[in-house]
Every structure is written in C-alpha cells, then in structure tokens.
Design a protein around this motif. Structure first.
Motif, PDB file in Angstrom:
ATOM      1  N   GLY A 181      27.056  39.658  34.799  1.00  0.00           N
ATOM      2  CA  GLY A 181      25.669  39.840  35.211  1.00  0.00           C
ATOM      3  C   GLY A 181      25.502  40.320  36.641  1.00  0.00           C
ATOM      4  N   ALA A 182      26.509  40.158  37.474  1.00  0.00           N
ATOM      5  CA  ALA A 182      26.422  40.623  38.864  1.00  0.00           C
ATOM      6  C   ALA A 182      26.236  42.135  38.920  1.00  0.00           C
ATOM      7  N   ALA A 183      26.609  42.836  37.861  1.00  0.00           N
ATOM      8  CA  ALA A 183      26.485  44.292  37.828  1.00  0.00           C
ATOM      9  C   ALA A 183      25.114  44.754  37.347  1.00  0.00           C
ATOM     10  N   LEU A 184      24.283  43.846  36.901  1.00  0.00           N
ATOM     11  CA  LEU A 184      22.974  44.218  36.366  1.00  0.00           C
ATOM     12  C   LEU A 184      22.183  45.073  37.351  1.00  0.00           C
ATOM     13  N   ASP A 185      22.134  44.666  38.597  1.00  0.00           N
ATOM     14  CA  ASP A 185      21.352  45.379  39.604  1.00  0.00           C
ATOM     15  C   ASP A 185      22.199  46.172  40.590  1.00  0.00           C
ATOM     16  N   ASP A 186      23.528  46.072  40.478  1.00  0.00           N
ATOM     17  CA  ASP A 186      24.393  46.731  41.453  1.00  0.00           C
ATOM     18  C   ASP A 186      25.671  47.234  40.789  1.00  0.00           C
ATOM     19  N   PRO A 187      25.711  48.525  40.439  1.00  0.00           N
ATOM     20  CA  PRO A 187      26.926  49.060  39.805  1.00  0.00           C
ATOM     21  C   PRO A 187      28.128  49.104  40.748  1.00  0.00           C
ATOM     22  N   ASP A 188      27.893  48.897  42.042  1.00  0.00           N
ATOM     23  CA  ASP A 188      28.982  48.871  43.025  1.00  0.00           C
ATOM     24  C   ASP A 188      29.275  47.454  43.498  1.00  0.00           C
ATOM     25  N   VAL A 189      28.983  46.480  42.662  1.00  0.00           N
ATOM     26  CA  VAL A 189      29.156  45.071  43.027  1.00  0.00           C
ATOM     27  C   VAL A 189      30.590  44.797  43.484  1.00  0.00           C
ATOM     28  N   ASP A 190      30.714  43.942  44.469  1.00  0.00           N
ATOM     29  CA  ASP A 190      32.028  43.499  44.951  1.00  0.00           C
ATOM     30  C   ASP A 190      32.396  42.240  44.162  1.00  0.00           C
ATOM     31  N   PHE A 191      33.223  42.404  43.137  1.00  0.00           N
ATOM     32  CA  PHE A 191      33.582  41.271  42.286  1.00  0.00           C
ATOM     33  C   PHE A 191      34.498  40.276  42.993  1.00  0.00           C
ATOM     34  N   PHE A 192      35.046  40.655  44.140  1.00  0.00           N
ATOM     35  CA  PHE A 192      35.875  39.718  44.883  1.00  0.00           C
ATOM     36  C   PHE A 192      35.025  38.645  45.561  1.00  0.00           C
ATOM     37  N   THR A 193      33.744  38.908  45.767  1.00  0.00           N
ATOM     38  CA  THR A 193      32.869  37.933  46.446  1.00  0.00           C
ATOM     39  C   THR A 193      31.654  37.534  45.617  1.00  0.00           C
ATOM     40  N   ALA A 194      31.374  38.218  44.535  1.00  0.00           N
ATOM     41  CA  ALA A 194      30.139  37.996  43.770  1.00  0.00           C
ATOM     42  C   ALA A 194      30.158  36.685  42.992  1.00  0.00           C
ATOM     43  N   ASP A 195      29.026  36.004  43.007  1.00  0.00           N
ATOM     44  CA  ASP A 195      28.780  34.909  42.072  1.00  0.00           C
ATOM     45  C   ASP A 195      28.103  35.545  40.863  1.00  0.00           C
ATOM     46  N   THR A 196      28.503  35.138  39.680  1.00  0.00           N
ATOM     47  CA  THR A 196      27.979  35.835  38.514  1.00  0.00           C
ATOM     48  C   THR A 196      27.909  34.927  37.298  1.00  0.00           C
ATOM     49  N   TYR A 197      27.278  35.438  36.281  1.00  0.00           N
ATOM     50  CA  TYR A 197      27.260  34.832  34.952  1.00  0.00           C
ATOM     51  C   TYR A 197      27.799  35.893  33.997  1.00  0.00           C
ATOM     52  N   TYR A 198      28.078  35.512  32.759  1.00  0.00           N
ATOM     53  CA  TYR A 198      28.661  36.447  31.804  1.00  0.00           C
ATOM     54  C   TYR A 198      27.859  36.439  30.517  1.00  0.00           C
ATOM     55  N   GLN A 199      27.606  37.615  29.985  1.00  0.00           N
ATOM     56  CA  GLN A 199      26.994  37.767  28.677  1.00  0.00           C
ATOM     57  C   GLN A 199      28.155  37.724  27.680  1.00  0.00           C
ATOM     58  N   CYS A 200      28.393  36.578  27.110  1.00  0.00           N
ATOM     59  CA  CYS A 200      29.606  36.373  26.312  1.00  0.00           C
ATOM     60  C   CYS A 200      29.571  37.130  24.986  1.00  0.00           C
ATOM     61  N   PHE A 201      30.737  37.601  24.602  1.00  0.00           N
ATOM     62  CA  PHE A 201      30.928  38.298  23.335  1.00  0.00           C
ATOM     63  C   PHE A 201      31.771  37.470  22.371  1.00  0.00           C
ATOM     64  N   SER A 202      32.072  36.234  22.748  1.00  0.00           N
ATOM     65  CA  SER A 202      32.830  35.332  21.884  1.00  0.00           C
ATOM     66  C   SER A 202      32.115  33.989  21.882  1.00  0.00           C
ATOM     67  N   ASP A 203      32.651  33.042  21.113  1.00  0.00           N
ATOM     68  CA  ASP A 203      32.093  31.698  21.190  1.00  0.00           C
ATOM     69  C   ASP A 203      33.041  30.739  21.909  1.00  0.00           C
ATOM     70  N   PHE A 204      33.989  31.315  22.672  1.00  0.00           N
ATOM     71  CA  PHE A 204      34.784  30.494  23.573  1.00  0.00           C
ATOM     72  C   PHE A 204      33.875  30.060  24.725  1.00  0.00           C
ATOM     73  N   LEU A 205      34.377  29.211  25.609  1.00  0.00           N
ATOM     74  CA  LEU A 205      33.555  28.716  26.715  1.00  0.00           C
ATOM     75  C   LEU A 205      32.876  29.868  27.445  1.00  0.00           C
ATOM     76  N   PHE A 206      33.646  30.862  27.859  1.00  0.00           N
ATOM     77  CA  PHE A 206      33.091  32.130  28.326  1.00  0.00           C
ATOM     78  C   PHE A 206      34.177  33.184  28.342  1.00  0.00           C
ATOM     79  N   ASP A 207      33.732  34.424  28.467  1.00  0.00           N
ATOM     80  CA  ASP A 207      34.654  35.548  28.447  1.00  0.00           C
ATOM     81  C   ASP A 207      34.124  36.633  29.376  1.00  0.00           C
ATOM     82  N   CYS A 208      35.027  37.490  29.786  1.00  0.00           N
ATOM     83  CA  CYS A 208      34.651  38.565  30.685  1.00  0.00           C
ATOM     84  C   CYS A 208      35.589  39.733  30.481  1.00  0.00           C
ATOM     85  N   GLY A 209      35.094  40.933  30.747  1.00  0.00           N
ATOM     86  CA  GLY A 209      35.964  42.075  30.609  1.00  0.00           C
ATOM     87  C   GLY A 209      35.356  43.368  31.077  1.00  0.00           C
TER      88      GLY A 209
END
Length: 169
Positions: free
Chosen positions: A123-151
C-alpha cells in the motif's frame, strides 16, 4: 529469498490475465527457466498451500490491490522480501550488503528489459510509485490467506513474472 518466483509468456494485451495464470499455476516459462514454488505447507486454518499459493484473483484485483512502482522501488521491494516482516532491519548486515542485494534484485528484474512495468501489493506505493521501501511503513493487499504476503509483478511486452513471499506466523 522467494517463496514463489514464476514467469510466463504474455498471451495478449492484458497482463492481468497472465499474472492470474501464474498465480493459479497455469503459466509456463517461455525460456524454460527454473521456476520456484515454495509456498508454505498446508495449515488447517488456511486454504492456500504449495498446490494453490494464492487465492484465485479476479482480474479486478489487479486494478485495486496492486500499485505501479518505479524500477528502483521494485528493486527495493525485492530486497525487502528477504527480511522478516518485509523490513530491512531484519536482514543480517543490511548496511554492508545493501549494494550487493540491490544488484542481485536488479539482475532478477533485468530479464524483463528496460521498459518493463512493475507492480506491488504494498500500500505504500498507492500514492508514490517511487516509494522508498527501505524506510516505508506499509500494509499489504494480500493475495493469499496466509497471515500476509507481499511481492512484485514484472510486466514486459513478452513476459510476466511474479516474485512473492508469504508469512504464516
């Protein structure tokens, strides 16, 4: 590094169909390269496992639950997938290894060429396609039913790749 790394050829103009095919294990790598599906083992509380690592996504999920990111942000996202809870703070010796880790991630994404488009469910990329993932706090729109996933989904004119990680605890 990945729990899931699979590439398929493009079947038409709509990359979402090809990403969905990869996620439901119908994709075939056009170059015959090794693919990796190390999704977590079945758990009585989940439907997903190695035979179905993702909940079958609707095409509209790619419109609402993934966000386009720059190549630099996609590289960072690939690196972040190596950390527990998708944070660099949990990657051993990250400061010393940062350059090498980014180079490895760039190697993975280079397969898709200089004009590739990249998407993430962070979700950190929603408003910023140049987001710095090394410092961003974020949430994830999960595509599985595991606790969470990202990719990251990489899209070129000829191929679609899905590089994903799952957390189960």
């Amino acid at each position: 590094m990945f729990d899931f790394a699979v590439v398929t050829g493009r079947s038409g103009e709509d990359w979402r169909r090809d990403a969905r095919a990869v996620m439901i294990l119908e994709g075939v790598d056009p170059r015959g390269w090794l693919q990796y599906n190390g999704a977590p083992s079945p758990d009585p509380s989940t439907w997903c496992d190695v035979t179905r690592p993702f909940l079958p996504p609707h095409l509209s999920s790619f419109d609402t639950d993934v966000f386009e990111v720059s190549r630099a942000s996609a590289v960072q996202q690939i690196v972040v997938l190596q950390g527990e809870w998708f944070t660099v703070a949990t990657i051993p010796d990250f400061a010393e290894r940062k350059e090498a880790l980014c180079a490895q991630a760039e190697t993975v994404l280079s397969r898709f060429g200089p004009d590739a488009a990249f998407y993430t469910n962070s979700g950190a990329a929603l408003d910023d396609p140049d987001v710095d993932f090394f410092t961003a706090d974020t949430y994830y729109q999960c595509f599985s039913d595991f606790l969470f996933d990202c990719g990251v989904i990489a899209v070129s004119p000829d191929e679609v790749g899905v590089f994903w990680r799952f957390h189960v605890e």
